[in-house]
Design a protein around this motif. Structure first.
Motif, PDB file in Angstrom:
ATOM      1  N   ARG A  89      30.587   0.750  17.899  1.00 20.79           N
ATOM      2  CA  ARG A  89      31.645  -0.204  18.246  1.00 20.79           C
ATOM      3  C   ARG A  89      31.385  -0.825  19.621  1.00 20.79           C
ATOM      4  O   ARG A  89      31.577  -2.029  19.823  1.00 20.79           O
ATOM      5  N   PHE A  90      30.966   0.010  20.559  1.00 24.27           N
ATOM      6  CA  PHE A  90      30.659  -0.486  21.903  1.00 24.27           C
ATOM      7  C   PHE A  90      29.535  -1.526  21.853  1.00 24.27           C
ATOM      8  O   PHE A  90      29.641  -2.598  22.463  1.00 24.27           O
ATOM      9  N   LEU A  91      28.468  -1.214  21.127  1.00 21.95           N
ATOM     10  CA  LEU A  91      27.327  -2.127  21.074  1.00 21.95           C
ATOM     11  C   LEU A  91      27.703  -3.452  20.432  1.00 21.95           C
ATOM     12  O   LEU A  91      27.288  -4.527  20.898  1.00 21.95           O
ATOM     13  N   LEU A  92      28.490  -3.392  19.367  1.00 17.32           N
ATOM     14  CA  LEU A  92      28.918  -4.627  18.707  1.00 17.32           C
ATOM     15  C   LEU A  92      29.704  -5.514  19.670  1.00 17.32           C
ATOM     16  O   LEU A  92      29.546  -6.737  19.699  1.00 17.32           O
ATOM     17  N   ASP A  93      30.571  -4.874  20.473  1.00 14.43           N
ATOM     18  CA  ASP A  93      31.408  -5.629  21.414  1.00 14.43           C
ATOM     19  C   ASP A  93      30.652  -6.045  22.670  1.00 14.43           C
ATOM     20  O   ASP A  93      30.837  -7.156  23.180  1.00 14.43           O
ATOM     21  N   ALA A  94      29.791  -5.135  23.173  1.00 15.99           N
ATOM     22  CA  ALA A  94      29.249  -5.306  24.517  1.00 15.99           C
ATOM     23  C   ALA A  94      27.923  -6.050  24.581  1.00 15.99           C
ATOM     24  O   ALA A  94      27.655  -6.754  25.567  1.00 15.99           O
ATOM     25  N   LEU A  95      27.081  -5.930  23.575  1.00 13.41           N
ATOM     26  CA  LEU A  95      25.743  -6.514  23.678  1.00 13.41           C
ATOM     27  C   LEU A  95      25.752  -8.020  23.947  1.00 13.41           C
ATOM     28  O   LEU A  95      24.946  -8.500  24.761  1.00 13.41           O
ATOM     29  N   ASN A 106      36.394   4.723  30.736  1.00  7.91           N
ATOM     30  CA  ASN A 106      35.474   3.766  30.106  1.00  7.91           C
ATOM     31  C   ASN A 106      35.682   3.614  28.606  1.00  7.91           C
ATOM     32  O   ASN A 106      34.889   2.967  27.937  1.00  7.91           O
ATOM     33  N   ARG A 107      36.744   4.217  28.066  1.00 11.33           N
ATOM     34  CA  ARG A 107      36.909   4.209  26.609  1.00 11.33           C
ATOM     35  C   ARG A 107      37.485   2.900  26.089  1.00 11.33           C
ATOM     36  O   ARG A 107      37.389   2.613  24.902  1.00 11.33           O
ATOM     37  N   GLU A 108      38.097   2.122  26.948  1.00 17.29           N
ATOM     38  CA  GLU A 108      38.597   0.806  26.543  1.00 17.29           C
ATOM     39  C   GLU A 108      37.556  -0.228  26.969  1.00 17.29           C
ATOM     40  O   GLU A 108      37.493  -0.646  28.107  1.00 17.29           O
ATOM     41  N   TYR A 109      36.727  -0.636  25.998  1.00 14.89           N
ATOM     42  CA  TYR A 109      35.556  -1.434  26.310  1.00 14.89           C
ATOM     43  C   TYR A 109      35.913  -2.793  26.895  1.00 14.89           C
ATOM     44  O   TYR A 109      35.141  -3.359  27.677  1.00 14.89           O
ATOM     45  N   ASN A 110      37.071  -3.328  26.530  1.00 12.52           N
ATOM     46  CA  ASN A 110      37.447  -4.641  27.061  1.00 12.52           C
ATOM     47  C   ASN A 110      37.793  -4.586  28.543  1.00 12.52           C
ATOM     48  O   ASN A 110      37.965  -5.620  29.187  1.00 12.52           O
ATOM     49  N   ARG A 134      18.727  -2.893  14.864  1.00 10.23           N
ATOM     50  CA  ARG A 134      19.239  -4.102  14.198  1.00 10.23           C
ATOM     51  C   ARG A 134      20.226  -4.846  15.095  1.00 10.23           C
ATOM     52  O   ARG A 134      20.195  -6.086  15.189  1.00 10.23           O
ATOM     53  N   MET A 135      21.106  -4.100  15.777  1.00 12.16           N
ATOM     54  CA  MET A 135      22.076  -4.739  16.670  1.00 12.16           C
ATOM     55  C   MET A 135      21.399  -5.367  17.883  1.00 12.16           C
ATOM     56  O   MET A 135      21.794  -6.438  18.345  1.00 12.16           O
ATOM     57  N   LEU A 136      20.355  -4.699  18.390  1.00 15.40           N
ATOM     58  CA  LEU A 136      19.617  -5.267  19.515  1.00 15.40           C
ATOM     59  C   LEU A 136      18.911  -6.556  19.100  1.00 15.40           C
ATOM     60  O   LEU A 136      18.952  -7.559  19.816  1.00 15.40           O
ATOM     61  N   GLU A 137      18.267  -6.526  17.939  1.00 15.21           N
ATOM     62  CA  GLU A 137      17.555  -7.716  17.463  1.00 15.21           C
ATOM     63  C   GLU A 137      18.519  -8.878  17.255  1.00 15.21           C
ATOM     64  O   GLU A 137      18.205 -10.023  17.597  1.00 15.21           O
TER      65      GLU A 137
END
Length: 277
Positions: free
Chosen positions: A76-82, A42-46, A114-117
């Motif tokens: 990094r995951f949250l920025l990419d995945a949210l 699961n380390r490669e989020y793409n 902040r990322m969720l909002e």
């Protein structure tokens, strides 16, 4: 209700909390899916299949606090995945559970919120739970932590997972962020100083691959012998703790000395465990 637990657990403490949350909600009859983004696959989020998030009601985000904020791989995951998660499930809400050493949860809650909002994902609640450092993680969560995890889950359920307003969220985390802003430079410096050299002895390494399999940031590769990439390493020291042959070398006593120094500078949060709803 469909709940996805996404977590990062370099020394297994956040994993233990995730397993307890899974157990509680599963006993309530909720459908729970777990995603450990530190695991090898699961380390490669793409490459993560976001279909699992389709129709999900809640995402629980679990992470240790590193250098006064959420650990970099989770950020990094949250920025990419949210954005993808919001697309798959527009009505999804979130809750946060952070583990920390008792010194400070820093800016971690405020930064995650902040990322969720930004992605218009409401926050149903959050909890901070004191956890031991890497060398003391065996047997965690203990009775006190387990009781608090269960209390948090119970209060989320009793509240019907209703979201906090963003004014509430900002108010809850503002004071902690203000305090950290004052001490951040000194504490950040001490935190970086505690990053002690990690070496791998080729004479003792048997190439078992345990360190590479469990490294949450893919900083170790095995080509007959283990090789570490210092640029990627997050200095969780899990490799030094788990190496069966003692090939991974690090002055862990010095790391603990720096942790104690950090504690003297910053102090400890009171209460050490806290629920935010």
């Amino acid at each position: 209700m469909r709940i996805i637990l996404v977590f990062l657990s370099p020394n297994t403490t956040t994993k233990g909390v995730s397993e307890e949350i899974d157990k509680v909600f599963s006993q309530e009859g909720q459908e729970v899916i777990t995603l450990n983004i530190g695991e090898k696959d699961n380390r490669e989020y793409n490459k993560i299949d976001f279909q699992a998030f389709e129709g999900a009601d809640l995402i629980g985000i679990g992470c240790p606090v590193y250098h006064l904020t959420i650990a970099e791989p989770m950020e990094r995951f949250l920025l990419d995945a949210l954005p993808h998660i919001k697309e798959k499930s527009p009505a999804i809400r979130a809750f946060l559970y952070l583990t920390y050493s008792g010194i400070t949860s820093g800016k971690a809650f405020a930064n995650a919120a902040r990322m969720l909002e930004k992605n218009q994902i409401s926050l149903a609640g959050a909890v901070k739970i004191k956890a031991p450092h890497f060398r003391e993680a065996k047997g965690y969560p203990d009775e006190e932590a387990t009781e608090y995890i269960r209390l948090f889950c119970s209060r989320l359920s009793e509240n019907k997972f209703l979201p906090m307003t963003w004014n509430q969220v900002h108010s809850v985390f503002r004071r902690r962020k203000a305090i950290i802003n004052m001490i951040y430079p000194a504490a950040k410096t001490i935190g970086k100083l505690r990053e002690q050299a990690i070496t791998i002895s080729p004479d003792r390494c048997v190439g078992c691959g345990k360190c590479a399999d469990q490294c949450p940031v893919r900083a170790i590769a095995v080509c007959q012998k283990a090789i570490r990439d210092a640029r990627t390493c997050m200095y969780c020291y899990h490799c030094a703790v788990i190496c069966p042959g003692g090939a991974v070398k690090c002055d862990l006593d010095k790391v603990y000395h720096m942790i104690r120094l950090n504690k003297k500078i910053v102090g400890t949060e009171n209460p050490s465990n806290e629920i935010y709803l």
